[in-house]
Design a protein around this motif. Sequence first.
Motif, PDB file in Angstrom:
ATOM      1  N   LYS A   1       0.831  -1.207   0.000  1.00  0.00           N
ATOM      2  CA  LYS A   1       0.000   0.000   0.000  1.00  0.00           C
ATOM      3  C   LYS A   1       0.866   1.259   0.000  1.00  0.00           C
ATOM      4  N   ARG A   2       1.930   1.234   0.797  1.00  0.00           N
ATOM      5  CA  ARG A   2       2.833   2.393   0.833  1.00  0.00           C
ATOM      6  C   ARG A   2       3.572   2.545  -0.487  1.00  0.00           C
ATOM      7  N   ILE A   3       4.039   1.447  -1.056  1.00  0.00           N
ATOM      8  CA  ILE A   3       4.728   1.486  -2.350  1.00  0.00           C
ATOM      9  C   ILE A   3       3.801   2.044  -3.424  1.00  0.00           C
ATOM     10  N   SER A   4       2.560   1.617  -3.386  1.00  0.00           N
ATOM     11  CA  SER A   4       1.578   2.099  -4.359  1.00  0.00           C
ATOM     12  C   SER A   4       1.409   3.613  -4.257  1.00  0.00           C
ATOM     13  N   GLN A   5       1.251   4.129  -3.053  1.00  0.00           N
ATOM     14  CA  GLN A   5       1.090   5.576  -2.861  1.00  0.00           C
ATOM     15  C   GLN A   5       2.296   6.354  -3.392  1.00  0.00           C
ATOM     16  N   LEU A   6       3.485   5.870  -3.051  1.00  0.00           N
ATOM     17  CA  LEU A   6       4.708   6.558  -3.474  1.00  0.00           C
ATOM     18  C   LEU A   6       4.881   6.499  -4.983  1.00  0.00           C
ATOM     19  N   CYS A   7       4.571   5.347  -5.575  1.00  0.00           N
ATOM     20  CA  CYS A   7       4.728   5.200  -7.024  1.00  0.00           C
ATOM     21  C   CYS A   7       3.762   6.099  -7.795  1.00  0.00           C
ATOM     22  N   ILE A   8       2.527   6.146  -7.368  1.00  0.00           N
ATOM     23  CA  ILE A   8       1.539   6.970  -8.073  1.00  0.00           C
ATOM     24  C   ILE A   8       1.946   8.441  -8.028  1.00  0.00           C
ATOM     25  N   ALA A   9       2.395   8.900  -6.871  1.00  0.00           N
ATOM     26  CA  ALA A   9       2.833  10.301  -6.757  1.00  0.00           C
ATOM     27  C   ALA A   9       4.024  10.574  -7.666  1.00  0.00           C
ATOM     28  N   GLU A  10       4.983   9.643  -7.714  1.00  0.00           N
ATOM     29  CA  GLU A  10       6.170   9.852  -8.537  1.00  0.00           C
ATOM     30  C   GLU A  10       5.846   9.731 -10.033  1.00  0.00           C
ATOM     31  N   LEU A  11       4.928   8.848 -10.402  1.00  0.00           N
ATOM     32  CA  LEU A  11       4.525   8.739 -11.802  1.00  0.00           C
ATOM     33  C   LEU A  11       3.904  10.052 -12.290  1.00  0.00           C
ATOM     34  N   CYS A  12       3.132  10.688 -11.434  1.00  0.00           N
ATOM     35  CA  CYS A  12       2.561  11.994 -11.796  1.00  0.00           C
ATOM     36  C   CYS A  12       3.662  13.030 -12.016  1.00  0.00           C
ATOM     37  N   ARG A  13       4.667  13.039 -11.138  1.00  0.00           N
ATOM     38  CA  ARG A  13       5.788  13.964 -11.304  1.00  0.00           C
ATOM     39  C   ARG A  13       6.574  13.656 -12.578  1.00  0.00           C
ATOM     40  N   GLU A  14       6.783  12.365 -12.836  1.00  0.00           N
ATOM     41  CA  GLU A  14       7.526  11.979 -14.028  1.00  0.00           C
ATOM     42  C   GLU A  14       6.766  12.382 -15.289  1.00  0.00           C
ATOM     43  N   TYR A  15       5.450  12.258 -15.277  1.00  0.00           N
ATOM     44  CA  TYR A  15       4.636  12.683 -16.419  1.00  0.00           C
ATOM     45  C   TYR A  15       4.862  14.168 -16.694  1.00  0.00           C
ATOM     46  N   TRP A  16       4.914  14.954 -15.627  1.00  0.00           N
ATOM     47  CA  TRP A  16       5.165  16.392 -15.785  1.00  0.00           C
ATOM     48  C   TRP A  16       6.563  16.649 -16.340  1.00  0.00           C
ATOM     49  N   ARG A  17       7.568  15.896 -15.861  1.00  0.00           N
ATOM     50  CA  ARG A  17       8.928  16.080 -16.378  1.00  0.00           C
ATOM     51  C   ARG A  17       9.012  15.739 -17.856  1.00  0.00           C
ATOM     52  N   ARG A  18       8.280  14.726 -18.270  1.00  0.00           N
ATOM     53  CA  ARG A  18       8.333  14.294 -19.668  1.00  0.00           C
ATOM     54  C   ARG A  18       7.570  15.224 -20.601  1.00  0.00           C
ATOM     55  N   THR A  19       6.432  15.729 -20.130  1.00  0.00           N
ATOM     56  CA  THR A  19       5.533  16.454 -21.034  1.00  0.00           C
ATOM     57  C   THR A  19       5.411  17.938 -20.734  1.00  0.00           C
ATOM     58  N   GLY A  20       5.807  18.358 -19.523  1.00  0.00           N
ATOM     59  CA  GLY A  20       5.604  19.744 -19.120  1.00  0.00           C
ATOM     60  C   GLY A  20       4.175  20.037 -18.730  1.00  0.00           C
ATOM     61  N   GLU A  21       3.360  18.990 -18.584  1.00  0.00           N
ATOM     62  CA  GLU A  21       1.950  19.155 -18.240  1.00  0.00           C
ATOM     63  C   GLU A  21       1.593  18.240 -17.071  1.00  0.00           C
ATOM     64  N   LYS A  22       0.560  18.628 -16.315  1.00  0.00           N
ATOM     65  CA  LYS A  22       0.037  17.738 -15.283  1.00  0.00           C
ATOM     66  C   LYS A  22      -0.800  16.652 -15.953  1.00  0.00           C
ATOM     67  N   PRO A  23      -0.786  15.438 -15.420  1.00  0.00           N
ATOM     68  CA  PRO A  23      -1.624  14.388 -16.017  1.00  0.00           C
ATOM     69  C   PRO A  23      -3.105  14.711 -15.871  1.00  0.00           C
ATOM     70  N   ASP A  24      -3.879  14.415 -16.925  1.00  0.00           N
ATOM     71  CA  ASP A  24      -5.325  14.634 -16.846  1.00  0.00           C
ATOM     72  C   ASP A  24      -5.969  13.498 -16.060  1.00  0.00           C
ATOM     73  N   GLN A  25      -7.270  13.573 -15.896  1.00  0.00           N
ATOM     74  CA  GLN A  25      -7.960  12.600 -15.050  1.00  0.00           C
ATOM     75  C   GLN A  25      -7.843  11.187 -15.607  1.00  0.00           C
ATOM     76  N   HIS A  26      -7.894  11.064 -16.930  1.00  0.00           N
ATOM     77  CA  HIS A  26      -7.770   9.743 -17.548  1.00  0.00           C
ATOM     78  C   HIS A  26      -6.413   9.130 -17.238  1.00  0.00           C
TER      79      HIS A  26
END
Length: 386
Positions: free
Chosen positions: A289-314
């Motif tokens: 559960k903790r790994i899941s929380q940390l991964c989801i938060a970091e995936l969102c940050r990585e998406y921003w680093r890659r695209t310069g945008e925040k991930p949309d709801q989808h």
Amino acid sequence: MSLKVFVSYAKEDRQQALKYYDLLVQDGMAPWIDVKHILPGQNWEAEIDKAFLDANVVMLLLSNQSVNKRGFVQREANDAIERLRYKQPTDIYVLPLLLEQCEVSSHIAGRLQYIDLTTSGAWEQVQASLQLAAEQQSIEIKHGSNAGPFKVFSEHLKDYWEGAPGHNIKIEYPRFESAYLSAVAEELSLYFGGRAAQGLIQSRQKPWEQQTDLFPEPGGYTSLNGRWDGFGIVHATDEMLSLTYEVSWYGAGAAHPNSHFETYNFSLRERLLRLSLEDFFRDHEAALKRISQLCIAELCREYWRRTGEKPDQHQIEWFNTGAASTEENFSAFTIGADHFTFLFAPYQVSSYAAGRWSVDISFYDLLEFLKPDGPHTYAVQRVSRE
């Protein structure tokens, strides 16, 4: 050896890409570019994937067209950066080259020095980098690469058969040598040699299961199934080894290839033992559960680093599903000196075009779940014996 250089570019920059392809040929390199190497009838995505995995160096030609464009150029850039974690720190593997003044994403600029090809002497810098990369490759082929107590040599098995469908298979595997862990090195070599042989045999097409109505030209490019495996050593100490495989495959007639990760983590203390994620934690369910929380938060940050945008709801829902706290979602993991790395194949947390993803989670963030004297402590390099 001729250095295999994969040339990544946006189609709008094709003429400039071909110019640099020709310069690489003149310099004695073995460059690969789609318009020169993909033949009529071949599945272009599968051929690109194979050439990309086989390359010694990936040359990213960056322009306003490529950095602002979603698709395969960005996918190649993302995957090249992801593969850096399996290289030696001094290895030259990714060369970002600016065709013009453009904004380079932090995903690339934060990790690598790039060269502006519009400046004087730029190509001479590229030549020097490629020459060094060629020397590094020659040394590794001849003497092996250093990984903790091991010398690691890259071997491979190949098989090609013309059928309807036929197959084209290449599976790399590591061979280990060690001065003072010779028995462990021998077992590891047998283990991965056996994996390669098993994969080769299982991937062969059977003569009595041919479909000549679907594949009327045996041996044609569209009638070949493909599998190509490449490995990377992530971390090695006297007491632990962590490595990963990227397994790509193509089914004859399919729209595009696909891939997944296989990871192998071993305890070397006393005898060779393979480790699962559960071996590290006192409360495995709570740790997930903790790994899941940390991964989801970091995936969102990585998406921003890659695209310069925040991930949309989808996209956020995709992250929440692909990194939910289930054993299956985190089965592909490797171990570093002070962290886990969780690997996510295409489609697991984002689209195929977004490529591969990974998240590093520090041991510190999981201290309340880790076994006090668990196998994560083996990841710290002890004083090596010569």
